[in-house]
Design a protein around this motif. Structure first.
Motif, short mmCIF file in Angstrom:
data_model
loop_
_atom_site.label_atom_id
_atom_site.label_comp_id
_atom_site.label_asym_id
_atom_site.label_seq_id
_atom_site.Cartn_x
_atom_site.Cartn_y
_atom_site.Cartn_z
N MET A 63 -11.38 72.89 25.79
CA MET A 63 -11.56 71.61 26.47
C MET A 63 -11.96 71.76 27.94
SD MET A 63 -10.87 69.51 24.03
CE MET A 63 -10.06 69.60 22.44
N LYS A 64 -11.99 72.98 28.42
CA LYS A 64 -12.32 73.18 29.84
C LYS A 64 -13.79 72.86 30.09
CE LYS A 64 -8.75 76.63 30.72
NZ LYS A 64 -8.46 78.04 31.04
N GLY A 65 -14.02 72.14 31.16
CA GLY A 65 -15.38 71.87 31.58
C GLY A 65 -15.80 70.43 31.43
N ARG A 66 -15.54 69.80 30.29
CA ARG A 66 -15.99 68.43 30.07
C ARG A 66 -14.87 67.40 30.13
NH1 ARG A 66 -17.80 66.85 25.49
NH2 ARG A 66 -16.80 68.45 24.19
N PHE A 67 -13.64 67.85 30.12
CA PHE A 67 -12.49 66.94 30.08
C PHE A 67 -11.70 67.07 31.39
CE2 PHE A 67 -12.60 65.69 25.62
CZ PHE A 67 -13.42 66.67 25.08
#
Length: 125
Positions: A63-67
């Motif tokens: 989930m890292k980066g877009r959330f």
């Protein structure tokens, strides 16, 4: 505490959404808040969490980066910003609250005492 999530909808791939979760009660600042999601036929998936006072955020690698999770304790609200939505993000998104535990096992659904009903996010390609 009671939770009410909102902000979902039908969007196109590449769009962004900000989900909100409003909590009842006066101790919102004392809760670790988290977001999970569940797609049809799949298990509930941890999206991320935000701590009480320091407001540190934790995300699984997937989930890292877009959330991005944030909170406004003055408004009893936690947010989930999702950028660059993909069809595979289609799911019901749930917010959850933990007012008891310490430690960093944020991805364990059993940690959380209260859950919102969820808000549907549907991403078309």
């Amino acid at each position: 505490v009671q939770l009410q999530a909102s902000g979902g909808g039908l969007v196109q791939a590449g769009d962004s959404l900000r989900l909100s979760c409003v909590a009842s009660g006066r101790r919102f600042g004392g809760y670790v808040m988290a977001w999970f999601r569940q797609a049809p036929g799949k298990e509930r998936e941890f999206v991320g969490a935000i701590t009480r006072t320091e407001q540190n955020t934790y995300y699984p690698d997937s989930m890292k980066g877009r959330f991005t999770i944030s909170r406004d304790n003055g408004k009893n609200t936690v947010y989930l910003q999702i950028n660059g939505l993909k069809p595979e993000d289609t799911a019901v998104y749930y917010c959850a609250a933990d007012g008891i535990y310490s430690g960093t096992r944020f991805s364990d659904p059993d940690r959380y005492q209260a859950w919102g009903r969820g808000t549907q996010v549907t991403v078309s390609s």
